[in-house]
Scaffold this active site. Structure first.
Site, PDB file in Angstrom:
ATOM      1  CG  ASP A 105     -10.131  -1.031 -22.621  1.00  0.00           C
ATOM      2  OD1 ASP A 105     -11.115  -1.639 -22.885  1.00  0.00           O
ATOM      3  OD2 ASP A 105      -9.141  -1.810 -22.256  1.00  0.00           O
TER       4      ASP A 105
ATOM      5  N   PRO B  19       0.768  -1.266   0.031  1.00  0.00           N
ATOM      6  CG  PRO B  19      -0.535  -1.424   1.843  1.00  0.00           C
ATOM      7  CD  PRO B  19       0.558  -1.870   1.186  1.00  0.00           C
TER       8      PRO B  19
HETATM    9  N1  ADE Z   1      -1.089  -5.374   0.067  1.00  0.00           N
HETATM   10  C1  ADE Z   1      -1.935  -4.916   1.082  1.00  0.00           C
HETATM   11  N2  ADE Z   1      -2.762  -4.070   0.403  1.00  0.00           N
HETATM   12  C2  ADE Z   1      -2.031  -3.596  -0.785  1.00  0.00           C
HETATM   13  C3  ADE Z   1      -2.231  -2.620  -1.717  1.00  0.00           C
HETATM   14  N3  ADE Z   1      -3.496  -1.985  -1.655  1.00  0.00           N
HETATM   15  N4  ADE Z   1      -1.846  -2.471  -3.048  1.00  0.00           N
HETATM   16  C4  ADE Z   1      -0.728  -3.240  -3.242  1.00  0.00           C
HETATM   17  N5  ADE Z   1      -0.436  -4.299  -2.207  1.00  0.00           N
HETATM   18  C5  ADE Z   1      -1.055  -4.237  -1.157  1.00  0.00           C
END
Ligand code: ADE
Length: 228
Positions: A166, A87
């Protein structure tokens, strides 16, 4: 193109790899996808791949050693684009996906638990997030990236034209689409689509795409000139 996915839950990919367009792309040898369980690279006799954080705190941290050992076991890993799913990464966009399909080899590293030992950053090329929310692991993000990539590989989709129109292709959302019946509970298909006038239809579609983008995703228009 070869994609290797490092994951502690390889079984999660079974359905993904054996379905529809992904399966066909693999059969056609447009892409090869390998799932590698990095627990196999743990030096620990209990096959542990995580440990408690230095400095204390709740949860566990993924150790750097098994991941690096797994990466270095992959043929051609030096040249491969090594991507950590987290994240904390840069948010995935269609233009990132387009640039990824130019790579020959890609390694996707899926985490779990509280996160990675920061020193993993010395062994990777990029960190990608699929959006501002936290998932239980990187497996779903890895599938998202692979799905978005594979459908852009020439020959992967039955109808080559379909991805050219797309959402995001021209930096705008897609125009509204309709199919039979003409009248569903009083909701009718816009007449222009039945006119047979292709110029008018194209004009209408472009206008609708722009209207929709302005209403729902004005940020895409602002960024349009930054896109390739
Ligand atoms: N691992 C946990 N959450 C994630 C996300 N939002 N994007 C990529 N990897 C992750």
């Amino acid at each position: 193109m070869k994609i290797t996915v490092l994951s502690l839950f390889p079984g999660l990919f079974d359905g993904f790899l054996s379905s529809s367009i992904i399966k066909r792309a693999i059969q056609k040898e447009l892409v090869s996808i390998e799932i590698l369980d990095f627990r196999l690279f743990s030096q620990n006799k209990h096959h542990q791949v995580d440990d408690s954080p230095y400095g204390g705190g709740a949860g566990m941290v993924l150790s750097v050693a098994p991941i690096v050992a797994a990466v270095e076991s992959i043929e051609g890993y030096q040249e491969a684009k090594k991507i950590l799913l987290t994240p904390q990464g840069a948010t995935l966009t269609q233009s990132t996906v387009k640039s990824l399909i130019e790579e020959r080899d890609i390694i996707l590293i899926c985490g779990h638990y509280e996160g990675f030992d920061e020193r993993i950053s010395h062994f990777i090329d990029a960190e990608i997030s699929i959006g501002d929310y936290v998932l239980t692991g990187g497996e779903v993000p890895a599938m998202v990236i692979m799905d978005a990539m594979v459908r852009l590989l020439p020959g992967a989709l039955g109808n080559e034209a379909s991805f050219q129109q797309d959402s995001f292709y021209e930096g705008q959302l897609d125009y509204p689409q309709y199919t039979r019946p003409y009248d569903f509970r009083g909701l009718k298909v816009p007449d222009v689509l039945l006119s047979g006038n292709h110029q008018e239809i194209e004009k209408w579609r472009q206008e609708e795409a722009t209207k929709r983008t302005v209403a729902r995703r004005p940020d895409l228009l602002k960024n349009a000139d930054k896109k390739d």
